[in-house]
Design a protein around this motif. Structure first.
Motif, short mmCIF file in Angstrom:
data_model
loop_
_atom_site.label_atom_id
_atom_site.label_comp_id
_atom_site.label_asym_id
_atom_site.label_seq_id
_atom_site.Cartn_x
_atom_site.Cartn_y
_atom_site.Cartn_z
N ILE A 41 0.85 -1.20 0.00
CA ILE A 41 0.00 0.00 0.00
C ILE A 41 0.88 1.25 0.00
N ALA A 42 1.88 1.26 0.88
CA ALA A 42 2.79 2.41 0.91
C ALA A 42 3.59 2.52 -0.38
N ALA A 43 4.05 1.39 -0.91
CA ALA A 43 4.85 1.41 -2.14
C ALA A 43 4.03 1.90 -3.33
N ALA A 44 2.72 1.59 -3.35
CA ALA A 44 1.86 2.10 -4.43
C ALA A 44 1.80 3.63 -4.38
N HIS A 45 1.73 4.17 -3.18
CA HIS A 45 1.72 5.63 -2.99
C HIS A 45 3.01 6.24 -3.52
N TRP A 46 4.14 5.62 -3.23
CA TRP A 46 5.43 6.15 -3.66
C TRP A 46 5.67 5.93 -5.15
N LEU A 47 5.13 4.85 -5.71
CA LEU A 47 5.22 4.67 -7.15
C LEU A 47 4.47 5.79 -7.87
N VAL A 84 6.01 8.36 -10.59
CA VAL A 84 5.46 8.49 -11.94
C VAL A 84 5.11 9.95 -12.23
N VAL A 85 4.51 10.64 -11.26
CA VAL A 85 4.15 12.05 -11.46
C VAL A 85 5.39 12.90 -11.70
N GLU A 93 6.45 15.16 -3.64
CA GLU A 93 5.19 14.74 -4.24
C GLU A 93 4.45 13.76 -3.34
N ALA A 94 5.18 12.83 -2.75
CA ALA A 94 4.56 11.86 -1.84
C ALA A 94 4.00 12.56 -0.60
N GLY A 95 4.72 13.57 -0.12
CA GLY A 95 4.24 14.32 1.04
C GLY A 95 2.97 15.10 0.75
N LEU A 96 2.85 15.63 -0.46
CA LEU A 96 1.65 16.38 -0.82
C LEU A 96 0.41 15.51 -0.84
#
Length: 375
Positions: free
Chosen positions: A196-202, A206-207, A366-369
């Motif tokens: 779940i966390a890795a999907a967020h960081w992927l 990508v962005v 980006e992940a933090g946002l």
């Protein structure tokens, strides 16, 4: 889960389980040489079956079942979990009860072990087995609470239909320090939570890559698949697509893992999705047959994957795919800069380190946002 075996060379019963990047083993009991080998094998098989039934209560918790109420799937799962309280008693009383207890797989497995112990007739062996099973039950219970230390560490190799928010937060913190992944993601955490966390960081990677290259996210995922294992592209595309439409990481990851778990147990969940897969396969077969009729490819000759994940280990498999996707975003980012920098050529040495640092800073920002989407 724990697998039990007879070490004939040492005359011992041993227990073995995975800890994420390898296996560990312990001696449960030394075996008197006079005990019949066939019954000892029956005992080890029963213990393995009992461990599997108990750990299934962890991987398939009652409260996340689609249906609740008397006689429902959730009800049956809760019956299995409640049976933990009867296991140790069954180990020592099964010899006095001819029929096994009706109902749960946990009780039936415990009764099988108890019968084997009764036939072997060794009080010392019964005491050692009872102590080991008690430790196994305690490991499952600690894993349910998010404590994956010591014997409960075998949960890191299992795929669960749920994920602890605290475990997701721990995985998120690890990925903030190591966005490309690290061993701790595979050895300290539940892989569903880590995925779940890795999907967020992927999605963040990508962005960032898309912002620099102006390449569509789907094409970025396609590029990431160049060195991936078969079907990784499909799971990465699903994750990036759902998150790009505003979905949450938990939503897409749990859907992929649950579907794969159903396939692993011989069930096909989602008729519409299956129909899409069949239609896509038929179109592909038609195209190949039209272009290469000499190959003799037909509908009955092409295997149809029912899930993009390994049904035997869907959560670790998805986690590996997602980390591969993050690393591939960096490689695409680096290649783009190398091709468009004024001097051309490749990015080397100090410049590569600076570029890598800039990529990681951008991904962390980006992940933090989007962190509110994660938890």
């Amino acid at each position: 889960m724990t697998r039990y075996a007879i070490d004939r060379a040492r005359g011992a019963l041993v227990a073995q389980w995975s800890i994420g990047i390898g296996e560990t083993a312990t001696t449960v009991a030394d075996l008197p040489p006079a005990l019949p080998r066939h019954e000892l094998l029956r005992l080890s098989a029963g213990l393995t079956r009992l461990s599997h039934a108990c750990w299934r209560c962890y991987t398939h918790p009652a409260d996340v079942a689609d249906h609740q109420g008397p006689g429902s799937l959730g009800w049956h799962r809760q019956q299995e979990r409640d049976a933990f309280g009867t296991v140790l008693r069954l180990l020592t009383t099964a010899g006095r009860s001819v029929p096994p207890p009706a109902g749960t797989r946990v009780q039936e497995a415990a009764h099988t072990v108890g019968r084997a112990l009764h036939v072997l007739g060794s009080p010392a062996l019964t005491a050692r087995i009872t102590g080991d099973v008690a430790a196994e039950l305690d490991a499952v219970e600690r894993a349910e609470l998010g404590d994956l230390s010591e014997r409960a560490a075998q949960a890191v190799a299992l795929s669960r239909e749920d994920a602890s928010p605290s475990q997701v937060s721990q995985a998120d913190r690890l990925l903030r320090r190591h966005p490309f992944g690290c061993d701790a993601l595979f050895t300290r955490l539940d892989p569903t939570a880590a995925a779940i966390a890795a999907a967020h960081w992927l999605h963040a990677a990508v962005v960032v890559t898309a912002d620099l290259t102006r390449i569509h996210p789907a094409q970025i995922v396609a590029a990431a698949d160049q060195h991936a294992k078969p079907l990784a592209f499909e799971s990465l595309t699903e994750v990036v697509g759902v998150l790009g439409r505003g979905g949450r990481p938990r939503q897409v990851v749990m859907s992929l893992i649950r579907n794969a778990l159903h396939v692993g147990e011989g069930h096909l969940r989602g008729i519409i999705d299956a129909r899409h897969r069949i239609n896509a396969a038929e179109r592909l077969i038609g195209t190949v047959h039209a272009e290469h009729p000499e190959l003799g490819i037909g509908a009955d000759t092409v295997p149809l994957p029912l899930t993009p994940l390994d049904p035997g280990r869907p959560a670790p498999d998805l986690l590996e795919n997602l980390l591969h996707g993050i690393q591939s975003c960096w490689r695409l980012y680096e290649r783009y800069v190398a091709l468009h920098q004024p001097r051309g050529g490749t990015v080397e040495g100090v410049r590569r380190q600076r570029l890598r640092r800039a990529f990681l800073i951008a991904v962390r920002e980006e992940a933090g946002l989007r962190r509110d989407q994660l938890l």
